[in-house]
Design a protein around this motif. Structure first.
Motif, PDB file in Angstrom:
ATOM      1  N   TYR A  98      -7.035   2.921 -10.862  1.00 45.67           N
ATOM      2  CA  TYR A  98      -6.771   4.328 -11.150  1.00 45.67           C
ATOM      3  C   TYR A  98      -6.281   4.506 -12.584  1.00 45.67           C
ATOM      4  O   TYR A  98      -6.793   5.327 -13.344  1.00 45.67           O
ATOM      5  CB  TYR A  98      -5.735   4.894 -10.168  1.00 45.67           C
ATOM      6  CG  TYR A  98      -5.414   6.341 -10.416  1.00 45.67           C
ATOM      7  CD1 TYR A  98      -6.180   7.346  -9.839  1.00 45.67           C
ATOM      8  CD2 TYR A  98      -4.366   6.712 -11.256  1.00 45.67           C
ATOM      9  CE1 TYR A  98      -5.904   8.676 -10.077  1.00 45.67           C
ATOM     10  CE2 TYR A  98      -4.076   8.044 -11.511  1.00 45.67           C
ATOM     11  CZ  TYR A  98      -4.853   9.020 -10.920  1.00 45.67           C
ATOM     12  OH  TYR A  98      -4.582  10.338 -11.167  1.00 45.67           O
TER      13      TYR A  98
ATOM     14  N   GLY B 264       0.133   5.401   0.442  1.00 43.17           N
ATOM     15  CA  GLY B 264      -0.923   6.376   0.687  1.00 43.17           C
ATOM     16  C   GLY B 264      -2.243   5.629   0.782  1.00 43.17           C
ATOM     17  O   GLY B 264      -2.369   4.651   1.523  1.00 43.17           O
ATOM     18  N   THR B 265      -3.226   6.071  -0.023  1.00 41.10           N
ATOM     19  CA  THR B 265      -4.514   5.389   0.007  1.00 41.10           C
ATOM     20  C   THR B 265      -4.629   4.353  -1.096  1.00 41.10           C
ATOM     21  O   THR B 265      -5.704   3.844  -1.362  1.00 41.10           O
ATOM     22  CB  THR B 265      -5.656   6.409  -0.136  1.00 41.10           C
ATOM     23  OG1 THR B 265      -5.427   7.148  -1.341  1.00 41.10           O
ATOM     24  CG2 THR B 265      -5.697   7.361   1.044  1.00 41.10           C
ATOM     25  N   TYR B 266      -3.517   4.063  -1.778  1.00 45.81           N
ATOM     26  CA  TYR B 266      -3.594   3.169  -2.927  1.00 45.81           C
ATOM     27  C   TYR B 266      -2.953   1.807  -2.640  1.00 45.81           C
ATOM     28  O   TYR B 266      -1.798   1.727  -2.234  1.00 45.81           O
ATOM     29  CB  TYR B 266      -2.897   3.793  -4.139  1.00 45.81           C
ATOM     30  CG  TYR B 266      -3.657   4.959  -4.726  1.00 45.81           C
ATOM     31  CD1 TYR B 266      -4.577   4.762  -5.751  1.00 45.81           C
ATOM     32  CD2 TYR B 266      -3.466   6.250  -4.241  1.00 45.81           C
ATOM     33  CE1 TYR B 266      -5.285   5.822  -6.288  1.00 45.81           C
ATOM     34  CE2 TYR B 266      -4.169   7.323  -4.760  1.00 45.81           C
ATOM     35  CZ  TYR B 266      -5.071   7.099  -5.792  1.00 45.81           C
ATOM     36  OH  TYR B 266      -5.774   8.153  -6.307  1.00 45.81           O
ATOM     37  N   THR B 267      -3.706   0.737  -2.899  1.00 46.78           N
ATOM     38  CA  THR B 267      -3.112  -0.600  -2.937  1.00 46.78           C
ATOM     39  C   THR B 267      -2.678  -0.849  -4.374  1.00 46.78           C
ATOM     40  O   THR B 267      -2.925  -0.020  -5.251  1.00 46.78           O
ATOM     41  CB  THR B 267      -4.148  -1.665  -2.561  1.00 46.78           C
ATOM     42  OG1 THR B 267      -5.236  -1.554  -3.489  1.00 46.78           O
ATOM     43  CG2 THR B 267      -4.651  -1.458  -1.149  1.00 46.78           C
TER      44      THR B 267
ATOM     45  N   THR C  97     -15.516  12.792  -1.414  1.00 43.98           N
ATOM     46  CA  THR C  97     -16.743  12.978  -0.648  1.00 43.98           C
ATOM     47  C   THR C  97     -17.690  13.858  -1.463  1.00 43.98           C
ATOM     48  O   THR C  97     -17.245  14.531  -2.401  1.00 43.98           O
ATOM     49  CB  THR C  97     -16.440  13.698   0.675  1.00 43.98           C
ATOM     50  OG1 THR C  97     -15.925  14.997   0.352  1.00 43.98           O
ATOM     51  CG2 THR C  97     -15.411  12.942   1.488  1.00 43.98           C
TER      52      THR C  97
ATOM     53  N   GLU D 249     -10.866  10.305  -9.920  1.00 44.84           N
ATOM     54  CA  GLU D 249     -11.021  10.037  -8.494  1.00 44.84           C
ATOM     55  C   GLU D 249     -12.489   9.959  -8.095  1.00 44.84           C
ATOM     56  O   GLU D 249     -12.867   9.178  -7.219  1.00 44.84           O
ATOM     57  CB  GLU D 249     -10.289  11.115  -7.678  1.00 44.84           C
ATOM     58  CG  GLU D 249      -8.780  10.965  -7.792  1.00 44.84           C
ATOM     59  CD  GLU D 249      -8.023  12.035  -7.017  1.00 44.84           C
ATOM     60  OE1 GLU D 249      -8.632  12.743  -6.213  1.00 44.84           O
ATOM     61  OE2 GLU D 249      -6.795  12.148  -7.243  1.00 44.84           O
TER      62      GLU D 249
ATOM     63  N   ARG E 272       0.838  -1.203   0.000  1.00 43.19           N
ATOM     64  CA  ARG E 272       0.000   0.000   0.000  1.00 43.19           C
ATOM     65  C   ARG E 272       0.868   1.245   0.000  1.00 43.19           C
ATOM     66  O   ARG E 272       1.944   1.275   0.592  1.00 43.19           O
ATOM     67  CB  ARG E 272      -0.893  -0.104   1.239  1.00 43.19           C
ATOM     68  CG  ARG E 272      -1.485   1.149   1.800  1.00 43.19           C
ATOM     69  CD  ARG E 272      -2.309   0.841   3.019  1.00 43.19           C
ATOM     70  NE  ARG E 272      -3.487   0.021   2.714  1.00 43.19           N
ATOM     71  CZ  ARG E 272      -4.622   0.524   2.219  1.00 43.19           C
ATOM     72  NH1 ARG E 272      -4.726   1.790   1.943  1.00 43.19           N
ATOM     73  NH2 ARG E 272      -5.667  -0.252   2.022  1.00 43.19           N
TER      74      ARG E 272
ATOM     75  N   SER F 226      -2.290  12.895  -5.171  1.00 41.14           N
ATOM     76  CA  SER F 226      -2.008  12.850  -3.732  1.00 41.14           C
ATOM     77  C   SER F 226      -0.633  12.258  -3.456  1.00 41.14           C
ATOM     78  O   SER F 226      -0.124  12.362  -2.348  1.00 41.14           O
ATOM     79  CB  SER F 226      -3.080  12.032  -3.016  1.00 41.14           C
ATOM     80  OG  SER F 226      -3.071  10.695  -3.485  1.00 41.14           O
TER      81      SER F 226
ATOM     82  N   GLY G 170      -5.610  -0.823  -6.313  1.00 40.61           N
ATOM     83  CA  GLY G 170      -6.128   0.538  -6.419  1.00 40.61           C
ATOM     84  C   GLY G 170      -5.444   1.296  -7.550  1.00 40.61           C
ATOM     85  O   GLY G 170      -6.077   2.039  -8.295  1.00 40.61           O
TER      86      GLY G 170
ATOM     87  N   ARG H  22     -13.410   7.964  -4.570  1.00 39.73           N
ATOM     88  CA  ARG H  22     -12.399   8.488  -3.656  1.00 39.73           C
ATOM     89  C   ARG H  22     -12.738   9.885  -3.131  1.00 39.73           C
ATOM     90  O   ARG H  22     -11.965  10.459  -2.377  1.00 39.73           O
ATOM     91  CB  ARG H  22     -11.034   8.536  -4.352  1.00 39.73           C
ATOM     92  CG  ARG H  22     -10.477   7.172  -4.628  1.00 39.73           C
ATOM     93  CD  ARG H  22      -9.148   7.210  -5.337  1.00 39.73           C
ATOM     94  NE  ARG H  22      -8.528   5.897  -5.276  1.00 39.73           N
ATOM     95  CZ  ARG H  22      -7.792   5.478  -4.266  1.00 39.73           C
ATOM     96  NH1 ARG H  22      -7.562   6.269  -3.257  1.00 39.73           N
ATOM     97  NH2 ARG H  22      -7.284   4.263  -4.274  1.00 39.73           N
TER      98      ARG H  22
END
Lengths: 266, 261
Positions: A65, A55-58, A228, A221, A53, A197, A61, A226
């Motif tokens: 992306y 950051g927020t990416y596996t 909100t 994103e 992993r 990011s 992921g 990813r």
């Protein structure tokens, strides 16, 4: 007949041209597939070697992306900056100027036609990449729905911006240096080399003030789930604001450019 | 010897041609530096998160980038422009003028057109290699230096034969240059070590489009991770492709009929 009829007629002509040269049309897609695939492989490798992993990416992921990024980049890119110099230098613009509508309309239809036709080929490629690299993403339904207008705004914003820059050809014949600078900037600051990011501090700061992120990174994103709802709304606003600025600019520059334009012969 | 002199003549012609457009040098230097900046920037972003990529250290990747620029520079300096010209000549029937010259026609069409300013990439690549070598210096023996030169030469021959064969297709197919676009776009995959790609992609980059032999293999030789068998394999493949390319060219020539004659 109106603008809609014009769009239909232009769609038929362009579709016929691309069908005529289908092999060429396909081959030109190739570069747009290789680049995201390479970065997909690079970043998945990095993710795996740093514990699965980043950051927020596996690594899955990253696969999602870059596969989606390939589609968004394809749907929003234009080749107008390459073409404009030829149009101006060879006097091709003269014929277009005789028509009673702004030439940008024909270009938009041209672009959309090619995109729609090549999507038939590119969607399976994206699906294959997602399958081969075990893509992981689970967007909520609202994000998928919100993606559609974001993509449309992204296309318009990028098209107007590039059409404006392309008009540099009215003032100089050496546009290739300008074009390449622009392409490199887009590569780094729209999220094509890495998700924004993950860019190191100073680069991320530059990316946040430039408009490029709003036409690639933002829709990607968004559809990956990813963002909100609040970030999405802010994104729409930023897209709309840049679009308004681009509209003003494209009209100004066009007026000034056409005044400078002189065709030889004709 | 005579052929070396001929190549030098064409190089000089290319120099004279381009000296007329000195402004282009500035543009080309700018664009090459931009390409360099893009490549280095990409590496910097990646290496801000890790200290090795698929087992390759930053200095090794810098060397790989150097090889990438050197080979790409040679392609753009002479191979690509010459092949472009060959395809135009076949289409227009003006290849006649090369065929009647008292020297080997394949050689002539291969070195006929130099785009001098594109050689800037070659210099950048050599510079990058120099920096990478300084960092790798301690581990570098004469054996790996020799293996590197052999692998680089083999890679160059393989890339040349590949381009030449695809361009020779133009004797049968009118628009063969589109196939070359595929090579140009796949070439950028060679900026990264072959070992990070999944096996199906590795296979494609090695045997379908020989990008790996042009960049990854020479750099592996330099960093001492290429087995002697693999190096021998690259040399054999280079010889085989060169021979095939020659046969193919001769067949293509038989197929050619000038336009005006």
């Amino acid at each position: 007949m109106g603008l809609l009829g014009l769009y239909q007629a232009q769609f038929r002509t362009t579709a016929a041209t691309h069908l005529q040269y289908r092999v060429e049309s396909l081959i030109w897609l190739f570069g747009g597939i290789v680049e995201p695939t390479v970065y997909l492989v690079v970043w998945s490798t990095v993710a795996e070697s740093s514990g699965g992993r980043l950051g927020t990416y596996t690594s899955g992921g990253f696969a999602a992306y870059f596969a989606v990024m390939m589609l968004v980049e394809h749907l929003t890119f234009s080749w107008i900056m390459h073409e404009y110099e030829y149009r101006v230098r060879m006097g091709r613009l003269s014929f277009v100027l005789l028509r009673p509508v702004h030439p940008i309309h024909a270009d938009i239809v041209d672009n959309l036609t090619y995109k729609l036709m090549s999507l038939i080929f590119l969607l399976p490629v994206a699906a294959f990449l997602m399958w081969a690299f075990h893509a992981e993403f689970a967007p909520p339904l609202w994000a998928v729905l919100a993606f559609v207008p974001a993509l449309a705004l992204a296309f318009l914003l990028r098209f107007l911006m590039e059409w404006t820059l392309a008009m540099a050809a009215f003032w100089t014949t050496r546009v290739s240096a300008l074009n390449q600078t622009y392409y490199v900037a887009v590569l780094f600051f729209s999220g094509q080399i890495a998700p924004l990011s993950l860019l190191p501090g100073p680069l991320a700061d530059i990316a946040s003030v430039l408009p490029f992120r709003w036409f690639v990174s933002f829709p990607v994103e968004l559809v990956l789930g990813r963002l909100t709802p609040a970030e999405t709304a802010a994104g729409y606003l930023a897209q709309a604001a840049w679009l308004a600025a681009a509209l003003v600019l494209v009209r100004r520059v066009w007026r000034a450019g056409v005044k400078r334009y002189t065709a030889v012969g004709g | 010897m005579r052929y070396l002199r001929l190549a030098a003549v064409y190089l000089r012609l290319g120099v004279f041609n381009e000296l007329e457009y000195r402004g282009n040098l500035v543009v080309q230097v700018f664009q090459s530096l931009l390409g360099l900046g893009t490549a280095l920037g990409g590496l910097a972003v990646v290496f801000s998160y890790t200290d090795n990529l698929g087992g390759w250290a930053p200095a090794e990747l810098l060397g790989l980038l150097g090889v990438y620029f050197v080979v790409g520079g040679v392609i753009n300096l002479v191979i690509q422009p010459s092949m472009q010209r060959l395809m135009e000549d076949v289409r227009e029937g003006t290849l006649d003028f090369s065929l009647i010259k008292p020297a080997d026609a394949q050689f002539l069409v291969s070195v006929r057109q130099f785009q001098l300013w594109r050689g800037v990439d070659l210099l950048i690549g050599l510079g990058l290699l120099g920096i990478a070598l300084r960092d790798l210096g301690a581990t570098l023996g004469p054996a790996s230096a020799l293996a590197f030169l052999v692998a680089l030469a083999a890679g160059g021959v393989i890339v040349y034969s590949f381009w030449m064969m695809l361009s020779t297709l133009t004797f049968w197919v009118v628009r063969a240059e589109n196939i070359l676009v595929i090579f140009q776009s796949l070439y950028q995959a060679g900026r990264w070590p072959l070992s990070i790609y999944p096996s199906w992609l590795r296979y494609g980059l090695t045997f379908v489009v020989p990008v790996a032999f042009a960049t990854s293999v020479p750099m592996e030789a330099l960093s001492g991770r290429l087995s002697p068998a693999a190096l021998a394999g690259a040399v054999v493949l280079a010889a085989l492709l060169l021979w095939l390319c020659r046969r193919f060219w001769l067949r293509g020539l038989k197929h050619y009929s000038g336009a005006s004659a």
